[in-house]
Write a protein that holds these residues in place. Sequence first.
Motif, PDB file in Angstrom:
ATOM      1  N   UNK A  65       0.685   7.485 -10.274  1.00 61.04           N
ATOM      2  CA  UNK A  65      -0.617   7.545  -9.611  1.00 61.04           C
ATOM      3  C   UNK A  65      -1.357   6.214  -9.703  1.00 61.04           C
ATOM      4  N   UNK A  66      -1.306   5.583 -10.865  1.00 60.43           N
ATOM      5  CA  UNK A  66      -1.991   4.303 -11.036  1.00 60.43           C
ATOM      6  C   UNK A  66      -1.406   3.261 -10.090  1.00 60.43           C
ATOM      7  N   UNK A  67      -0.095   3.222  -9.976  1.00 54.99           N
ATOM      8  CA  UNK A  67       0.537   2.263  -9.074  1.00 54.99           C
ATOM      9  C   UNK A  67       0.141   2.545  -7.631  1.00 54.99           C
ATOM     10  N   UNK A  68       0.147   3.821  -7.234  1.00 52.53           N
ATOM     11  CA  UNK A  68      -0.215   4.159  -5.862  1.00 52.53           C
ATOM     12  C   UNK A  68      -1.633   3.753  -5.521  1.00 52.53           C
ATOM     13  N   UNK A  96      -5.037  -2.751  -2.932  1.00 53.00           N
ATOM     14  CA  UNK A  96      -4.556  -4.074  -2.521  1.00 53.00           C
ATOM     15  C   UNK A  96      -4.518  -4.177  -1.003  1.00 53.00           C
ATOM     16  N   UNK A  97      -4.105  -3.093  -0.336  1.00 56.36           N
ATOM     17  CA  UNK A  97      -4.036  -3.115   1.112  1.00 56.36           C
ATOM     18  C   UNK A  97      -5.389  -3.179   1.787  1.00 56.36           C
ATOM     19  N   UNK A 110      -5.915  -6.312  -7.322  1.00 56.05           N
ATOM     20  CA  UNK A 110      -6.204  -7.708  -6.961  1.00 56.05           C
ATOM     21  C   UNK A 110      -4.968  -8.581  -7.125  1.00 56.05           C
ATOM     22  N   UNK A 111      -4.223  -8.389  -8.218  1.00 52.33           N
ATOM     23  CA  UNK A 111      -3.035  -9.222  -8.442  1.00 52.33           C
ATOM     24  C   UNK A 111      -1.925  -8.863  -7.464  1.00 52.33           C
ATOM     25  N   UNK A 112      -1.800  -7.573  -7.113  1.00 46.67           N
ATOM     26  CA  UNK A 112      -0.793  -7.188  -6.119  1.00 46.67           C
ATOM     27  C   UNK A 112      -1.083  -7.882  -4.793  1.00 46.67           C
ATOM     28  N   UNK A 113      -2.366  -8.016  -4.467  1.00 48.19           N
ATOM     29  CA  UNK A 113      -2.777  -8.668  -3.229  1.00 48.19           C
ATOM     30  C   UNK A 113      -2.469 -10.164  -3.236  1.00 48.19           C
ATOM     31  N   UNK A 114      -2.301 -10.727  -4.438  1.00 47.75           N
ATOM     32  CA  UNK A 114      -2.077 -12.168  -4.549  1.00 47.75           C
ATOM     33  C   UNK A 114      -3.347 -12.951  -4.756  1.00 47.75           C
ATOM     34  N   UNK A 134      -9.178   5.842  -1.068  1.00 51.63           N
ATOM     35  CA  UNK A 134      -8.960   7.132  -0.406  1.00 51.63           C
ATOM     36  C   UNK A 134      -8.623   6.979   1.068  1.00 51.63           C
ATOM     37  N   UNK A 135      -9.197   5.981   1.716  1.00 53.25           N
ATOM     38  CA  UNK A 135      -9.048   5.828   3.165  1.00 53.25           C
ATOM     39  C   UNK A 135      -7.850   4.979   3.580  1.00 53.25           C
ATOM     40  N   UNK A 136      -7.159   4.396   2.629  1.00 51.92           N
ATOM     41  CA  UNK A 136      -6.040   3.506   2.951  1.00 51.92           C
ATOM     42  C   UNK A 136      -4.730   4.259   2.809  1.00 51.92           C
ATOM     43  N   UNK A 137      -3.898   4.192   3.822  1.00 51.37           N
ATOM     44  CA  UNK A 137      -2.599   4.867   3.789  1.00 51.37           C
ATOM     45  C   UNK A 137      -1.588   3.993   3.054  1.00 51.37           C
ATOM     46  N   UNK A 138      -0.700   4.627   2.281  1.00 60.37           N
ATOM     47  CA  UNK A 138       0.354   3.837   1.622  1.00 60.37           C
ATOM     48  C   UNK A 138       1.189   3.098   2.664  1.00 60.37           C
TER      49      UNK A 138
END
Length: 514
Positions: free
Chosen positions: A66-69, A75-76, A103-107, A163-167
């Motif tokens: 869940x944390x990763x998701x 990030x997206x 933030x880090x996943x986003x770069x 909540x509004x961002x799709x994987x």
Amino acid sequence: MDAAFIASTMARRGLLTPGRPGRVVRQFAALGRWGFGLAGELRQAAARSPERIAVVDDERRLTYAQLLGRAERLAGALPAGPGDRVGLLCRNSVRMVESLIGTTIRGADPVLINTGLSAHQLAEVTKNQGLRVLIHDDEFTDQVALLTGVERLNERRIADMIAETSPEGALSPPARPGRTVVLTSGTTGVPKGARRPTPGGFRPLCSVIDRIPLRAGDTVMISAPLFHTWGFAGLQIALALRATIVLQRRFDAAAAQATMAGRSVDALIGVPVMLQQLMDLPASAKRPSLRVAAVSGSALPGGLAGRFMDRFGDVLYNLYGSTEASWVSIATPADLRAAPNTAGRPPYGTRVAVLGDDGRPVPDGTVGRLFVVNEMLFEGYTDDADTRMCEGMLGTGDLGHRDADGRVFVDGREDDMIVSGGENVHPGEVADLLAGLPQVRDVAVIGVPDDEFGQRLAAYLVLRDGETLDHEAVRAHVRRHRARFCVPRDVVFLDELPRNATGKVLARELPRNG
């Protein structure tokens, strides 16, 4: 040698236990692809132990999956790109963790902001660090309202974005990994940004857990602020160990004690003042299951190590380090029993030198300037300010010495030493002496201007409940044990010492006599 040390340490700390083959393959593939930063450590933990509880705070609990998701969805949606700087003004919480990792996943580069900064300091940090986005807890809304040139995201907005961002399915690592910026303490002005390096492999982790026996799957309460170097390091270590992380927005000793007992906490990561607050509570009838209490960030007050271990067992570990140096040395319970004010010994892969003014090593027992080198030295200040180096070693800014057994002792800051009537005086030495008085709960000693001697010592003491002590008794105690020029001319009794969120005394807020 490195390979044998790493394999042995990982085996002892439970990191090489067998697992489901598919998960183990995905775990190491995640590290190979994403590296050993926060994003990579979270991914390897989620690959190996997706159902394990990753983080718990006062409101929520999330598994590693869940944390990763949530971090990936944030990030997206984050309105920042690779290389942009994102400030985080947050207390310890699930939201802080998912925002930091997102933030880090986003770069982008996360900038960890001390929650105790004044409005002026916050404005200067926003400008100096070139923040594009500021993620903040709701309690700081008024404080950030006047900031310009930065997009502000409060708790509700972050929740909505997730909540509004799709994987997006499998994400790729950014071309430029995010580089975390930790601010210096800022006790004397506007804090500077220090660029933290990303570990290049397992050795930095093993260097710490070789000395501090944290194990895979532990339940770890991180009470040190996550914006602080030690709290941030605790998060890195806990993710690498696939630990369950327990967080509280604000440290409250009674609540922490109850949580440690109720959740069977294996390890506490905090700062020394937190141990003092735990010791101020009545001892519980049942000793907590605590196996490790690891502290850093400021010196252990005199006598605290022994008193804490007498109550909680020989579980105390003291890491001496800094924002710039990461770690310098680690004191184990055995070290602290033998020499309660020691900073311990350098861990594997770290070299410490005590140098004189001529840059040469001084004999054991002689005070000199402390220099250190390890693979986790910071990459420099964001404003490119100079750092003190000597033959590849970083100056810590501290004075110290080493004993015949190789233990390191910190005798004070270079800039804290005063010259009183032509004599060099180290305030920390006097503070340690006064901390040993049974009536004293907390103490600080600083240098103040003096018309006759140039500088003099001023002592500030907080007494234990029900205890009394007078000014002359304090001076007499110092006079009996130290040279005459070490006797503080000013003795001030306070209800509390002014400290920042990491427990460092704010000398500028101490009252002055005369």
